[in-house]
Design a protein around this motif. Structure first.
Motif, PDB file in Angstrom:
ATOM      1  N   ASN A  14       1.677  38.731   5.412  1.00 15.43           N
ATOM      2  CA  ASN A  14       3.071  38.992   5.774  1.00 15.43           C
ATOM      3  C   ASN A  14       3.205  39.739   7.094  1.00 15.43           C
ATOM      4  O   ASN A  14       4.207  39.590   7.806  1.00 15.43           O
ATOM      5  CB  ASN A  14       3.756  39.790   4.661  1.00 15.43           C
ATOM      6  CG  ASN A  14       3.979  38.958   3.406  1.00 15.43           C
ATOM      7  OD1 ASN A  14       4.018  37.728   3.464  1.00 15.43           O
ATOM      8  ND2 ASN A  14       4.123  39.624   2.265  1.00 15.43           N
ATOM      9  N   PRO A  17       2.559  37.164  11.357  1.00 16.13           N
ATOM     10  CA  PRO A  17       3.287  35.889  11.320  1.00 16.13           C
ATOM     11  C   PRO A  17       2.768  34.839  12.301  1.00 16.13           C
ATOM     12  O   PRO A  17       3.110  33.662  12.169  1.00 16.13           O
ATOM     13  CB  PRO A  17       4.717  36.294  11.673  1.00 16.13           C
ATOM     14  CG  PRO A  17       4.575  37.560  12.472  1.00 16.13           C
ATOM     15  CD  PRO A  17       3.408  38.268  11.864  1.00 16.13           C
ATOM     16  N   ASN A  20      -2.540  31.459  11.687  1.00 20.12           N
ATOM     17  CA  ASN A  20      -2.605  30.379  10.712  1.00 20.12           C
ATOM     18  C   ASN A  20      -3.617  30.770   9.636  1.00 20.12           C
ATOM     19  O   ASN A  20      -4.768  31.082   9.954  1.00 20.12           O
ATOM     20  CB  ASN A  20      -3.040  29.071  11.369  1.00 20.12           C
ATOM     21  CG  ASN A  20      -2.004  28.548  12.345  1.00 20.12           C
ATOM     22  OD1 ASN A  20      -0.819  28.781  12.176  1.00 20.12           O
ATOM     23  ND2 ASN A  20      -2.463  27.837  13.364  1.00 20.12           N
ATOM     24  N   THR A  38       3.931  35.515  -0.864  1.00 20.56           N
ATOM     25  CA  THR A  38       3.998  35.833   0.561  1.00 20.56           C
ATOM     26  C   THR A  38       5.331  35.376   1.148  1.00 20.56           C
ATOM     27  O   THR A  38       6.084  34.631   0.527  1.00 20.56           O
ATOM     28  CB  THR A  38       2.857  35.146   1.339  1.00 20.56           C
ATOM     29  OG1 THR A  38       3.033  33.729   1.268  1.00 20.56           O
ATOM     30  CG2 THR A  38       1.509  35.513   0.766  1.00 20.56           C
ATOM     31  N   ASP A  39       5.587  35.830   2.379  1.00 21.54           N
ATOM     32  CA  ASP A  39       6.808  35.423   3.088  1.00 21.54           C
ATOM     33  C   ASP A  39       6.634  34.081   3.799  1.00 21.54           C
ATOM     34  O   ASP A  39       7.561  33.602   4.444  1.00 21.54           O
ATOM     35  CB  ASP A  39       7.175  36.487   4.139  1.00 21.54           C
ATOM     36  CG  ASP A  39       7.475  37.830   3.503  1.00 21.54           C
ATOM     37  OD1 ASP A  39       7.837  37.847   2.308  1.00 21.54           O
ATOM     38  OD2 ASP A  39       7.334  38.858   4.195  1.00 21.54           O
ATOM     39  N   ARG A  40       5.437  33.505   3.693  1.00 23.60           N
ATOM     40  CA  ARG A  40       5.113  32.290   4.426  1.00 23.60           C
ATOM     41  C   ARG A  40       5.275  31.059   3.539  1.00 23.60           C
ATOM     42  O   ARG A  40       5.226  31.141   2.314  1.00 23.60           O
ATOM     43  CB  ARG A  40       3.668  32.369   4.935  1.00 23.60           C
ATOM     44  CG  ARG A  40       3.332  33.682   5.631  1.00 23.60           C
ATOM     45  CD  ARG A  40       3.892  33.714   7.035  1.00 23.60           C
ATOM     46  NE  ARG A  40       3.077  32.885   7.899  1.00 23.60           N
ATOM     47  CZ  ARG A  40       1.988  33.330   8.532  1.00 23.60           C
ATOM     48  NH1 ARG A  40       1.613  34.592   8.419  1.00 23.60           N
ATOM     49  NH2 ARG A  40       1.294  32.527   9.317  1.00 23.60           N
ATOM     50  N   ASP A  41       5.410  29.923   4.185  1.00 23.08           N
ATOM     51  CA  ASP A  41       5.551  28.656   3.480  1.00 23.08           C
ATOM     52  C   ASP A  41       4.168  28.027   3.302  1.00 23.08           C
ATOM     53  O   ASP A  41       3.781  27.109   4.025  1.00 23.08           O
ATOM     54  CB  ASP A  41       6.485  27.724   4.252  1.00 23.08           C
ATOM     55  CG  ASP A  41       6.708  26.396   3.533  1.00 23.08           C
ATOM     56  OD1 ASP A  41       6.466  26.341   2.300  1.00 23.08           O
ATOM     57  OD2 ASP A  41       7.111  25.418   4.193  1.00 23.08           O
ATOM     58  N   TYR A  64      -0.515  24.014   9.171  1.00 22.06           N
ATOM     59  CA  TYR A  64       0.242  24.730   8.154  1.00 22.06           C
ATOM     60  C   TYR A  64      -0.599  25.875   7.597  1.00 22.06           C
ATOM     61  O   TYR A  64      -1.841  25.858   7.664  1.00 22.06           O
ATOM     62  CB  TYR A  64       0.616  23.798   7.006  1.00 22.06           C
ATOM     63  CG  TYR A  64       1.719  22.815   7.293  1.00 22.06           C
ATOM     64  CD1 TYR A  64       3.023  23.245   7.514  1.00 22.06           C
ATOM     65  CD2 TYR A  64       1.464  21.439   7.314  1.00 22.06           C
ATOM     66  CE1 TYR A  64       4.052  22.337   7.754  1.00 22.06           C
ATOM     67  CE2 TYR A  64       2.482  20.521   7.563  1.00 22.06           C
ATOM     68  CZ  TYR A  64       3.770  20.983   7.779  1.00 22.06           C
ATOM     69  OH  TYR A  64       4.777  20.090   8.031  1.00 22.06           O
ATOM     70  N   ASP A  65       0.067  26.872   6.998  1.00 24.20           N
ATOM     71  CA  ASP A  65      -0.622  27.831   6.142  1.00 24.20           C
ATOM     72  C   ASP A  65      -0.944  27.116   4.835  1.00 24.20           C
ATOM     73  O   ASP A  65      -0.078  26.469   4.242  1.00 24.20           O
ATOM     74  CB  ASP A  65       0.256  29.047   5.859  1.00 24.20           C
ATOM     75  CG  ASP A  65       0.542  29.861   7.112  1.00 24.20           C
ATOM     76  OD1 ASP A  65      -0.403  30.087   7.880  1.00 24.20           O
ATOM     77  OD2 ASP A  65       1.710  30.243   7.317  1.00 24.20           O
TER      78      ASP A  65
END
Length: 410
Positions: A14, A17, A20, A38-41, A64-65
């Motif tokens: 988080n 940002p 990757n 997490t705050d990620r997609d 992408y993550d």
């Protein structure tokens, strides 16, 4: 264990940002946890009919993550490696990866393949599939694929080891490996063999935030009042040598009477001594020995797909379980095995001049399993360990001084 490694990972993701991330964990339910926390997609690879490798390669190419499993990470190919390098990924590896494992074949397979001219063995022991046989379509196609990616090693002219190509660990911008007793692991010795550098760190919590610090050895004596190791007649009524309860030992018919006694002891321990409810029990042995020991009141086993849909699990838990908190309410335990490295794995390293500490390896495997229980919450547990060797190792770990731990870790 339980120091907040996963929580630190979520916090770290988080806070960064612009990186990757590739998050690799043993179980699918932990994949979902990272995706949800997490705050990620975070994306998860999906099976489009021919496995998930193609899917994760597409995700890597798009930078992408991604959250996925050890099993899929071990199947990465040249396309995966190229995409990782181009994507400037940070790898977070939850628990050490099994980078060298026995590869199951028939006794005569290697001599047959050599005599037919399909394979040769190079000076480092790697299996090479000969180019003139590249178009052969046989039942050994998987061996051909693994040999072409330099992923098979031959031991004693007949045994094969699956060997993860080490160059993948050079392709990431950063790598974090979340584990305890790293120095006991096969991965640590693999890194040493291939001159892959690493720095050991520790994680601590401060007012709800997780931080990385210089490495330190925790004081294990604090667990002496929390871990009640059974010490009574259920140990004395089992005749065994130091190697008793090993995987080989369980396979010998001569030990069948002792195995029956261990089964009786398990029932007696859970039912009469502890008067334990089934929902508080967690026990293990080797997969092939489970049916020999399971009995009334403690035979429940949750499958992987069931674990995803429940909050609290109990009963049989695989001896190599990692990264699951589903058994955190269990406090009546039994650890019915004696851990040794597979001989071909230890021999592979010996041939390279590396001796793995078998005692430390066994201790680490046992502690990782125990920490699936409520001890991870600093709550007391009871445990029955019929193996003399494993029981001694745990007692020594609890009682050892900080100085001794430091010497062992060094």
């Amino acid at each position: 264990m339980g120091s907040g490694k996963t929580s630190w990972s979520i916090q770290h993701i988080n806070r960064n940002p612009f990186e990757n991330f590739l998050y690799i964990t043993p179980f699918l339910d932990e994949v979902a946890r990272i995706s949800d926390s997490t705050d990620r997609d975070f994306k998860q690879p999906i099976n489009k009919g021919d496995g998930k490798l193609g899917s994760i390669n597409e995700l890597l190419a798009c930078q992408y993550d991604i959250a996925s499993t050890h099993a899929l990470f071990k199947r990465f190919d040249e396309e995966s490696r190229e995409n990782i390098k181009n994507g400037h990924y940070t790898l977070i590896l939850d628990e050490v990866l099994n980078v060298i494992e026995p590869y199951n074949i028939q006794k005569d397979d290697v001599p047959l393949l050599k005599d037919s001219g399909c394979i040769t063995i190079d000076e480092d022991g790697f299996v090479i599939w000969n180019k003139e046989k590249a178009n052969y379509d046989t039942k050994y196609n998987e061996i051909k694929i693994l040999a072409e990616s330099k992923s098979l090693v031959c031991i004693n002219q007949t045994l094969l080891l699956w060997h993860y190509p080490p160059n993948i660990f050079t392709l990431f911008d950063k790598i974090y490996i979340l584990t305890y007793l790293f120095e006991s692991s096969i991965l640590k010795n693999y890194f040493d063999l291939y001159d892959i550098g690493y720095i050991k760190k520790s994680i601590y919590s401060d007012d709800g935030k997780y931080n990385i610090s210089d490495f330190y050895i925790p004081d294990t004596k604090s667990y002496s009042d929390l871990i009640n190791i059974y010490d009574g007649n259920l140990n004395a009524n089992i005749k065994q040598k130091q190697t008793g309860l090993s995987s080989t030992w369980f396979g010998k018919k001569v030990n069948s009477m002792v195995i029956q006694q261990i089964k009786k002891n398990l029932y007696n321990y859970f039912t009469n001594i502890l008067k334990a409810k089934s929902t508080t029990i967690m026990w293990t042995t080797f997969k092939d020995s489970k049916t020999k020991l399971q009995g009334k009141g403690y035979s429940k086993e949750f499958k992987t797909e069931q674990l995803r849909n429940i909050e609290n699990a109990y009963g049989f838990l695989s001896c190599n379980a990692r990264s699951t908190n589903k058994y955190r309410n269990c406090y009546n335990l039994a650890y019915c095995l004696n851990v040794y490295l597979h001989p071909s794995v230890s021999q592979f390293f010996r041939q390279k001049g590396i001796i793995i500490d078998e005692e430390l390896y066994a201790l680490s495997e046992m502690i990782q399993w125990i920490w699936r229980s409520r001890i991870r919450n600093n709550e007391n547990i009871n445990i029955y360990i019929p193996s003399i060797r494993m029981r001694t190792l745990l007692n020594s770990w609890i009682n050892m001084s900080l100085e001794y731990q430091h010497n062992m870790a060094s």
